[in-house]
Write a protein that holds these residues in place. Sequence first.
Motif, short mmCIF file in Angstrom:
data_model
loop_
_atom_site.label_atom_id
_atom_site.label_comp_id
_atom_site.label_asym_id
_atom_site.label_seq_id
_atom_site.Cartn_x
_atom_site.Cartn_y
_atom_site.Cartn_z
N ARG A 122 0.87 -1.18 0.00
CA ARG A 122 0.00 0.00 0.00
C ARG A 122 0.90 1.22 0.00
N GLY A 123 1.04 1.84 -1.14
CA GLY A 123 1.97 2.95 -1.23
C GLY A 123 1.44 4.09 -2.07
N ARG A 124 2.34 5.00 -2.37
CA ARG A 124 1.98 6.16 -3.18
C ARG A 124 1.83 5.76 -4.65
N ALA A 125 1.48 6.72 -5.47
CA ALA A 125 1.22 6.45 -6.89
C ALA A 125 2.43 5.82 -7.57
N SER A 126 3.64 6.26 -7.21
CA SER A 126 4.84 5.70 -7.81
C SER A 126 4.98 4.21 -7.47
N GLY A 127 4.68 3.87 -6.22
CA GLY A 127 4.76 2.48 -5.80
C GLY A 127 3.76 1.61 -6.52
N ARG A 128 2.54 2.11 -6.67
CA ARG A 128 1.50 1.35 -7.37
C ARG A 128 1.88 1.16 -8.84
N GLN A 129 2.49 2.17 -9.41
CA GLN A 129 2.94 2.08 -10.80
C GLN A 129 4.03 1.02 -10.95
N GLN A 130 4.95 0.98 -10.00
CA GLN A 130 6.03 -0.02 -10.04
C GLN A 130 5.47 -1.44 -9.92
N ILE A 131 4.45 -1.60 -9.09
CA ILE A 131 3.83 -2.92 -8.95
C ILE A 131 3.26 -3.39 -10.28
N GLU A 132 2.60 -2.49 -10.98
CA GLU A 132 2.02 -2.84 -12.28
C GLU A 132 3.11 -3.21 -13.28
N ILE A 133 4.23 -2.51 -13.24
CA ILE A 133 5.34 -2.81 -14.14
C ILE A 133 5.93 -4.18 -13.83
N ILE A 134 6.10 -4.49 -12.55
CA ILE A 134 6.66 -5.78 -12.15
C ILE A 134 5.74 -6.91 -12.61
N ARG A 135 4.44 -6.74 -12.42
CA ARG A 135 3.50 -7.76 -12.88
C ARG A 135 3.58 -7.94 -14.40
N LEU A 136 3.69 -6.83 -15.11
CA LEU A 136 3.73 -6.88 -16.57
C LEU A 136 5.01 -7.56 -17.07
N LEU A 137 6.11 -7.34 -16.36
CA LEU A 137 7.36 -8.02 -16.73
C LEU A 137 7.20 -9.53 -16.61
N LEU A 138 6.51 -9.98 -15.58
CA LEU A 138 6.31 -11.41 -15.37
C LEU A 138 5.39 -12.00 -16.43
N PHE A 139 4.32 -11.27 -16.78
CA PHE A 139 3.33 -11.81 -17.71
C PHE A 139 3.71 -11.68 -19.18
N THR A 140 4.75 -10.89 -19.48
CA THR A 140 5.15 -10.72 -20.89
C THR A 140 6.54 -11.25 -21.19
N GLY A 141 7.41 -11.34 -20.19
CA GLY A 141 8.79 -11.72 -20.46
C GLY A 141 9.58 -10.60 -21.11
N CYS A 142 9.03 -9.39 -21.09
CA CYS A 142 9.72 -8.26 -21.71
C CYS A 142 10.90 -7.79 -20.87
N ARG A 143 11.78 -7.04 -21.49
CA ARG A 143 12.87 -6.40 -20.76
C ARG A 143 12.33 -5.17 -20.03
N LYS A 144 13.00 -4.80 -18.96
CA LYS A 144 12.53 -3.68 -18.14
C LYS A 144 12.38 -2.40 -18.96
N GLY A 145 13.37 -2.09 -19.79
CA GLY A 145 13.31 -0.87 -20.58
C GLY A 145 12.16 -0.86 -21.57
N GLU A 146 11.79 -2.03 -22.09
CA GLU A 146 10.70 -2.10 -23.06
C GLU A 146 9.37 -1.72 -22.41
N ILE A 147 9.19 -2.07 -21.15
CA ILE A 147 7.94 -1.75 -20.47
C ILE A 147 7.94 -0.32 -19.92
N ILE A 148 9.03 0.09 -19.32
CA ILE A 148 9.09 1.44 -18.75
C ILE A 148 8.96 2.51 -19.83
N HIS A 149 9.51 2.25 -21.01
CA HIS A 149 9.44 3.23 -22.10
C HIS A 149 8.27 2.97 -23.06
#
Length: 217
Positions: free
Chosen positions: A44-71
Amino acid sequence: MRSNVVFVQSNPTKNLKRNPRLKLTRFLSRTEIGRLHQALDSHRGRASGRQQIEIIRLLLFTGCRKGEIIHLRWTEYHGDRLYLHDSKTGARTVHLNTQAQAIIARQPRISDIYVFPSHYDTSKPRSIELSLWRKVKQVADLNDVRLHDLRHTFASHAVINKVPLPIVARLLGHSRERMTLRYAHVSDRETEAAAERIGTALASVMTHGKRSTILSH
């Protein structure tokens, strides 16, 4: 007093080959994925923390590289797939499963450009640093896991679920299957289980003189 220092004119190790090191491979088991899921849900965190959680989940479900999702840009998102213009291996298509589609679809459109924008300047992507990962993996007791290991996890579970290697290579955006072999490994537990199944099947043939149904699959 005479000095014993000898000055070498050339590098004596120049023609020596380095002893090859085994590349470290790590992927999450089903139990570990469950713990990671719980750790992400409990945050339970601020908007930045919630955003990071979504990115982490997306990395797991897509197998993408970190830069591909963040950008990731909204113009690259097309419902059930991503058309990445500039990934590490050039332009490529990422096919999205239902879970990945849902993650992207629920992102607030606070930027006309980026799916995960900076909260300070929405015309730019968020920071490449995902500091929340250190906290989440500690809560999930996954201290030896790197963020990039989520990509390993995606590939390895694809192989465990009998996805052919050429398809796994395409999912990861690899031009050669040889590159995929670094990611598509299975755990000792899976290997031991396979060996046990084969042993049971052979024993059944020896005992009953019948062709095992296990070996027929």
